[in-house]
Design a protein around this motif. Sequence first.
Motif, PDB file in Angstrom:
ATOM      1  N   LEU A 202       0.800  -1.089  -0.069  1.00 44.43           N
ATOM      2  CA  LEU A 202       0.083   0.006   0.030  1.00 44.43           C
ATOM      3  C   LEU A 202       0.915   1.058  -0.134  1.00 44.43           C
ATOM      4  O   LEU A 202       0.574   2.246  -0.810  1.00 44.43           O
ATOM      5  N   ARG A 203       1.725   1.374   0.670  1.00 45.06           N
ATOM      6  CA  ARG A 203       2.763   2.325   0.920  1.00 45.06           C
ATOM      7  C   ARG A 203       3.404   2.705  -0.495  1.00 45.06           C
ATOM      8  O   ARG A 203       3.658   3.749  -0.793  1.00 45.06           O
ATOM      9  N   GLY A 204       3.907   1.752  -1.230  1.00 46.24           N
ATOM     10  CA  GLY A 204       4.416   1.550  -2.333  1.00 46.24           C
ATOM     11  C   GLY A 204       3.557   2.066  -3.300  1.00 46.24           C
ATOM     12  O   GLY A 204       4.184   2.898  -4.331  1.00 46.24           O
ATOM     13  N   ALA A 205       2.495   1.843  -3.161  1.00 47.17           N
ATOM     14  CA  ALA A 205       1.275   2.629  -4.206  1.00 47.17           C
ATOM     15  C   ALA A 205       0.812   3.735  -3.705  1.00 47.17           C
ATOM     16  O   ALA A 205       0.092   4.549  -4.519  1.00 47.17           O
ATOM     17  N   GLY A 206       1.362   4.502  -2.872  1.00 43.35           N
ATOM     18  CA  GLY A 206       0.855   5.813  -2.412  1.00 43.35           C
ATOM     19  C   GLY A 206      -0.563   5.818  -2.014  1.00 43.35           C
ATOM     20  O   GLY A 206      -0.854   6.759  -1.819  1.00 43.35           O
ATOM     21  N   LEU A 207      -0.779   4.781  -1.305  1.00 39.84           N
ATOM     22  CA  LEU A 207      -2.215   4.472  -0.821  1.00 39.84           C
ATOM     23  C   LEU A 207      -2.058   4.552   0.794  1.00 39.84           C
ATOM     24  O   LEU A 207      -1.124   4.172   1.300  1.00 39.84           O
ATOM     25  N   PRO A 208      -3.065   5.055   1.780  1.00 40.23           N
ATOM     26  CA  PRO A 208      -3.200   4.966   2.989  1.00 40.23           C
ATOM     27  C   PRO A 208      -2.854   3.517   3.359  1.00 40.23           C
ATOM     28  O   PRO A 208      -3.353   2.276   3.159  1.00 40.23           O
ATOM     29  N   GLU A 209      -1.970   3.227   4.610  1.00 44.83           N
ATOM     30  CA  GLU A 209      -1.689   1.829   4.950  1.00 44.83           C
ATOM     31  C   GLU A 209      -2.739   1.213   5.870  1.00 44.83           C
ATOM     32  O   GLU A 209      -3.257   0.013   6.004  1.00 44.83           O
ATOM     33  N   ASP A 210      -3.803   2.267   6.255  1.00 45.53           N
ATOM     34  CA  ASP A 210      -5.211   1.693   6.850  1.00 45.53           C
ATOM     35  C   ASP A 210      -5.978   0.832   6.032  1.00 45.53           C
ATOM     36  O   ASP A 210      -6.984   0.176   6.406  1.00 45.53           O
ATOM     37  N   LEU A 211      -5.652   0.933   4.527  1.00 43.79           N
ATOM     38  CA  LEU A 211      -6.447   0.048   3.881  1.00 43.79           C
ATOM     39  C   LEU A 211      -6.139  -1.393   4.140  1.00 43.79           C
ATOM     40  O   LEU A 211      -6.972  -2.308   3.523  1.00 43.79           O
ATOM     41  N   HIS A 212      -5.297  -1.719   4.846  1.00 44.15           N
ATOM     42  CA  HIS A 212      -4.954  -3.052   5.369  1.00 44.15           C
ATOM     43  C   HIS A 212      -6.299  -3.732   5.948  1.00 44.15           C
ATOM     44  O   HIS A 212      -6.417  -4.770   5.862  1.00 44.15           O
ATOM     45  N   TYR A 213      -7.008  -2.616   6.608  1.00 47.15           N
ATOM     46  CA  TYR A 213      -8.270  -2.974   7.320  1.00 47.15           C
ATOM     47  C   TYR A 213      -9.225  -3.512   6.568  1.00 47.15           C
ATOM     48  O   TYR A 213     -10.444  -4.028   6.790  1.00 47.15           O
ATOM     49  N   LEU A 214      -9.312  -3.191   5.179  1.00 48.55           N
ATOM     50  CA  LEU A 214     -10.200  -3.550   4.033  1.00 48.55           C
ATOM     51  C   LEU A 214     -10.371  -4.805   4.177  1.00 48.55           C
ATOM     52  O   LEU A 214     -11.567  -5.456   4.064  1.00 48.55           O
TER      53      LEU A 214
ATOM     54  N   GLY B 294     -29.156   7.679  -0.566  1.00 47.18           N
ATOM     55  CA  GLY B 294     -29.593   6.642  -1.043  1.00 47.18           C
ATOM     56  C   GLY B 294     -29.141   5.891  -2.279  1.00 47.18           C
ATOM     57  O   GLY B 294     -29.719   5.162  -2.890  1.00 47.18           O
ATOM     58  N   HIS B 295     -27.835   6.625  -2.462  1.00 47.69           N
ATOM     59  CA  HIS B 295     -27.241   6.141  -3.932  1.00 47.69           C
ATOM     60  C   HIS B 295     -26.504   4.807  -3.861  1.00 47.69           C
ATOM     61  O   HIS B 295     -25.957   4.566  -4.725  1.00 47.69           O
ATOM     62  N   LEU B 296     -26.384   4.345  -2.637  1.00 51.93           N
ATOM     63  CA  LEU B 296     -25.308   3.166  -2.561  1.00 51.93           C
ATOM     64  C   LEU B 296     -26.364   1.959  -1.773  1.00 51.93           C
ATOM     65  O   LEU B 296     -27.031   2.258  -1.099  1.00 51.93           O
ATOM     66  N   HIS B 297     -25.748   0.891  -2.141  1.00 51.56           N
ATOM     67  CA  HIS B 297     -26.451  -0.236  -1.259  1.00 51.56           C
ATOM     68  C   HIS B 297     -26.209  -0.302   0.123  1.00 51.56           C
ATOM     69  O   HIS B 297     -25.208   0.214   0.541  1.00 51.56           O
ATOM     70  N   GLU B 298     -27.050  -0.806   1.070  1.00 56.31           N
ATOM     71  CA  GLU B 298     -26.916  -0.704   2.378  1.00 56.31           C
ATOM     72  C   GLU B 298     -25.735  -1.429   2.800  1.00 56.31           C
ATOM     73  O   GLU B 298     -24.776  -0.735   3.604  1.00 56.31           O
ATOM     74  N   GLU B 299     -25.255  -2.411   2.210  1.00 57.69           N
ATOM     75  CA  GLU B 299     -23.734  -2.939   2.483  1.00 57.69           C
ATOM     76  C   GLU B 299     -22.735  -2.086   2.108  1.00 57.69           C
ATOM     77  O   GLU B 299     -21.610  -1.992   3.038  1.00 57.69           O
ATOM     78  N   THR B 300     -22.746  -1.442   1.201  1.00 55.11           N
ATOM     79  CA  THR B 300     -21.729  -0.454   0.731  1.00 55.11           C
ATOM     80  C   THR B 300     -21.670   0.809   1.811  1.00 55.11           C
ATOM     81  O   THR B 300     -20.648   1.344   2.210  1.00 55.11           O
ATOM     82  N   ARG B 301     -23.060   0.956   2.052  1.00 55.33           N
ATOM     83  CA  ARG B 301     -23.086   2.489   3.042  1.00 55.33           C
ATOM     84  C   ARG B 301     -22.348   2.046   4.608  1.00 55.33           C
ATOM     85  O   ARG B 301     -21.979   2.763   4.965  1.00 55.33           O
ATOM     86  N   LYS B 302     -22.464   0.720   4.619  1.00 53.29           N
ATOM     87  CA  LYS B 302     -22.023   0.439   6.114  1.00 53.29           C
ATOM     88  C   LYS B 302     -20.601   0.028   5.914  1.00 53.29           C
ATOM     89  O   LYS B 302     -19.616   0.046   6.957  1.00 53.29           O
ATOM     90  N   TYR B 303     -19.923  -0.106   4.672  1.00 53.72           N
ATOM     91  CA  TYR B 303     -18.851  -0.807   4.609  1.00 53.72           C
ATOM     92  C   TYR B 303     -17.460   0.233   4.673  1.00 53.72           C
ATOM     93  O   TYR B 303     -16.505  -0.201   5.761  1.00 53.72           O
ATOM     94  N   VAL B 304     -17.642   1.487   4.401  1.00 48.80           N
ATOM     95  CA  VAL B 304     -16.590   2.519   4.669  1.00 48.80           C
ATOM     96  C   VAL B 304     -16.434   2.688   6.151  1.00 48.80           C
ATOM     97  O   VAL B 304     -15.313   2.684   6.692  1.00 48.80           O
ATOM     98  N   PRO B 305     -17.654   3.030   6.723  1.00 48.30           N
ATOM     99  CA  PRO B 305     -17.645   3.139   8.369  1.00 48.30           C
ATOM    100  C   PRO B 305     -17.064   2.077   8.902  1.00 48.30           C
ATOM    101  O   PRO B 305     -16.225   2.320  10.135  1.00 48.30           O
ATOM    102  N   GLN B 306     -17.183   0.781   8.412  1.00 46.96           N
ATOM    103  CA  GLN B 306     -16.424  -0.259   9.239  1.00 46.96           C
ATOM    104  C   GLN B 306     -14.946  -0.376   9.213  1.00 46.96           C
ATOM    105  O   GLN B 306     -14.393  -0.712  10.059  1.00 46.96           O
ATOM    106  N   ILE B 307     -14.669   0.077   7.808  1.00 47.33           N
ATOM    107  CA  ILE B 307     -13.035   0.020   7.627  1.00 47.33           C
ATOM    108  C   ILE B 307     -12.507   1.370   8.450  1.00 47.33           C
ATOM    109  O   ILE B 307     -11.443   0.847   9.135  1.00 47.33           O
TER     110      ILE B 307
END
Length: 244
Positions: free
Chosen positions: A31-43, A150-163
């Motif tokens: 992630l670091r090498g790609a310039g992305l936040p390391e906390d995406l590990h929790y995805l 309401g433009h996202l599925h419920e699963e996706t609405r919950k997904y980012v807050p979970q990460i």
Amino acid sequence: YVALFGGEGRERFAARLERGTRWERYVRARLRGAGLPEDLHYLALVESGYDPHAVSRASAVGMWQLMTETARRLGLRVDWWVDERRDPIRSTDAAVRNLRWLRREFGSMFLAAAAYNGGPGRVSRGLERLAAASDSTVGEMRFFALSAAGHLHEETRKYVPQIIAASLVASEPLRYGITVRPQPAFAYDSVRVGALVPLAAVARAADATRDAILDLNPHLVRGTTPPGEPSLVRVPVGAAAGFD
């Protein structure tokens, strides 16, 4: 989700965190090498609990829960003999490439994560609807605007807050009564093996157990190397010296 991960779901969350320590160093480095936040590990914690063998109801597979079409588009091999979605190394590389492209496409890490879960088409259509409604929300807040509208599925609405919640709890585990016992890092030597060689034979030659070889090579789904060309097979560290 902070209350869930640090409260009622603490034991399950802790078990997932511990499993993830096996690959954490590699994932964070990629992630670091790609310039992305390391906390995406929790995805991957939210997706599968860091389980290389996880299979969803929609047939997404592996630690990063990739669909067959997506995996092949990202350069992974998925067929009768090999499923690299189960390979924690190859699938991590593919997931990082996908996330990097999604962030470039949407200009937001939250939207990239939402598109990873719900598909880029849905996020694009949602943004078009926001624009049509003269919504002036910018930056990362666009995810929450899409969610509220309401433009996202419920699963996706919950997904980012979970990460986000997983990152918060994992950054201060003791605050939530969580003790994480790190697992040994995923490490191996590689040996070249001919076609259609049973992994049990590889284990004998490497002076290792078949379970150890299967653990290092979860992508070899038939318990043997594939037909055709020789393959690189992982063996325990130090086992390559006497393998040949």
